[in-house]
Motif scaffolding. Sequence first.
Motif, PDB file in Angstrom:
ATOM      1  N   GLN A  55      21.222  31.085  44.134  1.00  0.00           N
ATOM      2  CA  GLN A  55      21.771  31.332  42.805  1.00  0.00           C
ATOM      3  C   GLN A  55      22.322  32.750  42.689  1.00  0.00           C
ATOM      4  OE1 GLN A  55      21.939  28.823  40.479  1.00  0.00           O
ATOM      5  NE2 GLN A  55      21.123  27.579  42.162  1.00  0.00           N
ATOM      6  N   ILE A  56      23.397  32.897  41.915  1.00  0.00           N
ATOM      7  CA  ILE A  56      23.919  34.206  41.547  1.00  0.00           C
ATOM      8  C   ILE A  56      24.115  34.233  40.036  1.00  0.00           C
ATOM      9  CG2 ILE A  56      25.060  34.670  43.744  1.00  0.00           C
ATOM     10  CD1 ILE A  56      27.683  33.787  42.532  1.00  0.00           C
ATOM     11  N   ASN A  57      24.133  35.418  39.485  1.00  0.00           N
ATOM     12  CA  ASN A  57      24.314  35.576  38.042  1.00  0.00           C
ATOM     13  C   ASN A  57      25.798  35.817  37.772  1.00  0.00           C
ATOM     14  OD1 ASN A  57      24.410  36.565  35.333  1.00  0.00           O
ATOM     15  ND2 ASN A  57      22.247  37.134  35.481  1.00  0.00           N
ATOM     16  N   MET A  58      26.481  34.790  37.274  1.00  0.00           N
ATOM     17  CA  MET A  58      27.917  34.903  37.058  1.00  0.00           C
ATOM     18  C   MET A  58      28.263  35.935  35.991  1.00  0.00           C
ATOM     19  SD  MET A  58      29.601  33.267  39.244  1.00  0.00           S
ATOM     20  CE  MET A  58      31.182  33.576  38.451  1.00  0.00           C
ATOM     21  N   LEU A  59      27.360  36.154  35.046  1.00  0.00           N
ATOM     22  CA  LEU A  59      27.612  37.173  34.019  1.00  0.00           C
ATOM     23  C   LEU A  59      27.720  38.546  34.670  1.00  0.00           C
ATOM     24  CD1 LEU A  59      27.876  38.141  31.103  1.00  0.00           C
ATOM     25  CD2 LEU A  59      25.374  38.222  30.983  1.00  0.00           C
ATOM     26  N   TYR A  60      26.811  38.843  35.592  1.00  0.00           N
ATOM     27  CA  TYR A  60      26.861  40.123  36.294  1.00  0.00           C
ATOM     28  C   TYR A  60      28.103  40.224  37.168  1.00  0.00           C
ATOM     29  CZ  TYR A  60      22.056  41.268  34.916  1.00  0.00           C
ATOM     30  OH  TYR A  60      20.919  41.578  34.211  1.00  0.00           O
ATOM     31  N   VAL A  61      28.486  39.114  37.791  1.00  0.00           N
ATOM     32  CA  VAL A  61      29.698  39.106  38.608  1.00  0.00           C
ATOM     33  C   VAL A  61      30.915  39.443  37.751  1.00  0.00           C
ATOM     34  CG1 VAL A  61      31.271  37.644  39.956  1.00  0.00           C
ATOM     35  CG2 VAL A  61      28.804  37.517  40.350  1.00  0.00           C
ATOM     36  N   LEU A  62      30.979  38.840  36.553  1.00  0.00           N
ATOM     37  CA  LEU A  62      32.101  39.109  35.645  1.00  0.00           C
ATOM     38  C   LEU A  62      32.080  40.560  35.163  1.00  0.00           C
ATOM     39  CD1 LEU A  62      32.105  35.811  33.536  1.00  0.00           C
ATOM     40  CD2 LEU A  62      33.740  36.499  35.295  1.00  0.00           C
ATOM     41  N   LEU A  63      30.883  41.112  34.954  1.00  0.00           N
ATOM     42  CA  LEU A  63      30.775  42.511  34.533  1.00  0.00           C
ATOM     43  C   LEU A  63      31.278  43.443  35.629  1.00  0.00           C
ATOM     44  CD1 LEU A  63      27.317  42.582  32.691  1.00  0.00           C
ATOM     45  CD2 LEU A  63      29.593  42.817  31.671  1.00  0.00           C
ATOM     46  N   ILE A  64      30.951  43.121  36.891  1.00  0.00           N
ATOM     47  CA  ILE A  64      31.441  43.936  38.002  1.00  0.00           C
ATOM     48  C   ILE A  64      32.959  43.844  38.095  1.00  0.00           C
ATOM     49  CG2 ILE A  64      31.403  44.251  40.514  1.00  0.00           C
ATOM     50  CD1 ILE A  64      28.527  43.226  40.482  1.00  0.00           C
ATOM     51  N   LEU A  65      33.502  42.638  37.895  1.00  0.00           N
ATOM     52  CA  LEU A  65      34.963  42.472  37.914  1.00  0.00           C
ATOM     53  C   LEU A  65      35.613  43.271  36.785  1.00  0.00           C
ATOM     54  CD1 LEU A  65      35.327  38.669  38.716  1.00  0.00           C
ATOM     55  CD2 LEU A  65      35.962  40.585  40.182  1.00  0.00           C
ATOM     56  N   LEU A  66      34.989  43.255  35.605  1.00  0.00           N
ATOM     57  CA  LEU A  66      35.505  44.030  34.477  1.00  0.00           C
ATOM     58  C   LEU A  66      35.468  45.522  34.791  1.00  0.00           C
ATOM     59  CD1 LEU A  66      36.514  44.214  31.547  1.00  0.00           C
ATOM     60  CD2 LEU A  66      34.116  44.180  30.809  1.00  0.00           C
ATOM     61  N   ALA A  67      34.362  45.977  35.375  1.00  0.00           N
ATOM     62  CA  ALA A  67      34.252  47.389  35.756  1.00  0.00           C
ATOM     63  C   ALA A  67      35.306  47.749  36.804  1.00  0.00           C
ATOM     64  CB  ALA A  67      32.855  47.671  36.307  1.00  0.00           C
ATOM     65  N   THR A  68      35.594  46.811  37.692  1.00  0.00           N
ATOM     66  CA  THR A  68      36.624  47.039  38.717  1.00  0.00           C
ATOM     67  C   THR A  68      37.986  47.254  38.079  1.00  0.00           C
ATOM     68  OG1 THR A  68      35.411  45.669  40.313  1.00  0.00           O
ATOM     69  CG2 THR A  68      37.757  46.039  40.740  1.00  0.00           C
ATOM     70  N   VAL A  69      38.329  46.403  37.122  1.00  0.00           N
ATOM     71  CA  VAL A  69      39.612  46.529  36.426  1.00  0.00           C
ATOM     72  C   VAL A  69      39.694  47.867  35.691  1.00  0.00           C
ATOM     73  CG1 VAL A  69      41.058  45.582  34.581  1.00  0.00           C
ATOM     74  CG2 VAL A  69      39.924  44.036  36.191  1.00  0.00           C
ATOM     75  N   VAL A  70      38.607  48.253  35.021  1.00  0.00           N
ATOM     76  CA  VAL A  70      38.588  49.518  34.282  1.00  0.00           C
ATOM     77  C   VAL A  70      38.768  50.695  35.230  1.00  0.00           C
ATOM     78  CG1 VAL A  70      37.145  51.058  32.894  1.00  0.00           C
ATOM     79  CG2 VAL A  70      37.205  48.613  32.376  1.00  0.00           C
ATOM     80  N   LEU A  71      38.044  50.684  36.355  1.00  0.00           N
ATOM     81  CA  LEU A  71      38.162  51.774  37.332  1.00  0.00           C
ATOM     82  C   LEU A  71      39.579  51.881  37.873  1.00  0.00           C
ATOM     83  CD1 LEU A  71      34.843  51.272  39.327  1.00  0.00           C
ATOM     84  CD2 LEU A  71      35.390  53.174  37.804  1.00  0.00           C
ATOM     85  N   PHE A  72      40.175  50.720  38.184  1.00  0.00           N
ATOM     86  CA  PHE A  72      41.543  50.735  38.704  1.00  0.00           C
ATOM     87  C   PHE A  72      42.532  51.268  37.666  1.00  0.00           C
ATOM     88  CE2 PHE A  72      45.615  48.419  38.650  1.00  0.00           C
ATOM     89  CZ  PHE A  72      46.212  49.039  39.731  1.00  0.00           C
ATOM     90  N   LEU A  73      42.413  50.824  36.420  1.00  0.00           N
ATOM     91  CA  LEU A  73      43.330  51.276  35.368  1.00  0.00           C
ATOM     92  C   LEU A  73      43.183  52.772  35.125  1.00  0.00           C
ATOM     93  CD1 LEU A  73      43.124  48.316  32.808  1.00  0.00           C
ATOM     94  CD2 LEU A  73      44.981  48.862  34.405  1.00  0.00           C
ATOM     95  N   LEU A  74      41.942  53.261  35.139  1.00  0.00           N
ATOM     96  CA  LEU A  74      41.726  54.697  34.975  1.00  0.00           C
ATOM     97  C   LEU A  74      42.366  55.475  36.129  1.00  0.00           C
ATOM     98  CD1 LEU A  74      38.009  54.843  33.763  1.00  0.00           C
ATOM     99  CD2 LEU A  74      40.053  55.405  32.433  1.00  0.00           C
ATOM    100  N   GLY A  75      42.199  54.943  37.341  1.00  0.00           N
ATOM    101  CA  GLY A  75      42.812  55.591  38.490  1.00  0.00           C
ATOM    102  C   GLY A  75      44.323  55.605  38.396  1.00  0.00           C
ATOM    103  N   ASN A  76      44.901  54.503  37.927  1.00  0.00           N
ATOM    104  CA  ASN A  76      46.351  54.437  37.820  1.00  0.00           C
ATOM    105  C   ASN A  76      46.884  55.343  36.707  1.00  0.00           C
ATOM    106  OD1 ASN A  76      47.869  53.106  39.694  1.00  0.00           O
ATOM    107  ND2 ASN A  76      48.428  51.407  38.380  1.00  0.00           N
ATOM    108  N   VAL A  77      46.125  55.451  35.613  1.00  0.00           N
ATOM    109  CA  VAL A  77      46.528  56.358  34.536  1.00  0.00           C
ATOM    110  C   VAL A  77      46.542  57.795  35.043  1.00  0.00           C
ATOM    111  CG1 VAL A  77      45.799  57.367  32.338  1.00  0.00           C
ATOM    112  CG2 VAL A  77      45.799  54.884  32.629  1.00  0.00           C
ATOM    113  N   TYR A  78      45.483  58.165  35.772  1.00  0.00           N
ATOM    114  CA  TYR A  78      45.419  59.527  36.296  1.00  0.00           C
ATOM    115  C   TYR A  78      46.523  59.769  37.323  1.00  0.00           C
ATOM    116  CZ  TYR A  78      43.398  63.962  37.694  1.00  0.00           C
ATOM    117  OH  TYR A  78      43.210  65.287  37.935  1.00  0.00           O
ATOM    118  N   PHE A  79      46.782  58.767  38.159  1.00  0.00           N
ATOM    119  CA  PHE A  79      47.842  58.885  39.161  1.00  0.00           C
ATOM    120  C   PHE A  79      49.205  59.040  38.487  1.00  0.00           C
ATOM    121  CE2 PHE A  79      50.896  56.300  41.849  1.00  0.00           C
ATOM    122  CZ  PHE A  79      51.211  57.349  42.705  1.00  0.00           C
ATOM    123  N   SER A  80      49.422  58.319  37.396  1.00  0.00           N
ATOM    124  CA  SER A  80      50.705  58.379  36.691  1.00  0.00           C
ATOM    125  C   SER A  80      50.944  59.750  36.064  1.00  0.00           C
ATOM    126  CB  SER A  80      50.759  57.297  35.604  1.00  0.00           C
ATOM    127  OG  SER A  80      50.659  56.009  36.179  1.00  0.00           O
TER     128      SER A  80
END
Length: 267
Positions: free
Chosen positions: A236-261
């Motif tokens: 078993q895996i916790n899909m809620l936690y998986v989705l939270l990690i995916l959300l954190a991934t998107v946020v980290l990437f967007l922050l990185g792209n904003v800073y890069f821009s």
Amino acid sequence: MWEIYKREIRDKVKSITFWSLIWVSLSVMVILVYPVIRDNADELISLVEVLPPELFSAFGSSASALATIPGYFNSQFTVIYLFAVAIYASFWGTGLIAKGIEDRTLVFLLSKPLSRFSIGISKFMAAASGLVITNALIIVVSALCFLLVEPFSNIPFDYFAKLILVTSVWSVFILALSYLVSVTLNSMASLATVIAIAIMTFVINSIYLLEGVPELMKYMNLFYYLAIDSLGVNGQINMLYVLLILLATVVLFLLGNVYFSRRDIDI
């Protein structure tokens, strides 16, 4: 964007090939030992039951599950691979922009009529695709290699499918984290920072269940959100936690792209 994506993928083919060959080879060696564990399960369980269960949880298994394919593969391969792929992903993430800035290869792209956001997303998506393909390749081949020691009906393909999801989510998260750090620091400093985080996660995962360790440590352990221990014990895996990690991934990437821009880069 598509041309950048294709070029980045082509540049990573050799790396993907060597990385996959190394880990498939290690996986095969682990798998070939499995029949010994399976055939002596009762004796093994009686020997290891005296050990603290927290020790097995740290390596994604339990004493009773050690003779099963998920429990055995988790304890002997998966946890170590998660640590290794985090370092591998951090090399890719820190090289997306920082390396291009330092060796001036980014100058060519910035001279073209392309937005920095499109450059960043093309490079990131290529790296993320490469990591997912690599994880899937290694795990699929590992699952098929179990056919050397087990009949087809005994292979838990659902476990391996979830393992592909978990390793891919983890590695892309590290990729996004290292991308963010790399656009704020130079490549060496950012690489050292992300590797330090990976090492800290591995250490915390090894001790957070021990008696006397504060409860807070559990939530500081990134492996806790991947539910590696329950994956090895009951699949078993916790899909809620998986989705939270995916959300954190998107946020980290967007922050990185904003800073890069917004970052000043001499052309």
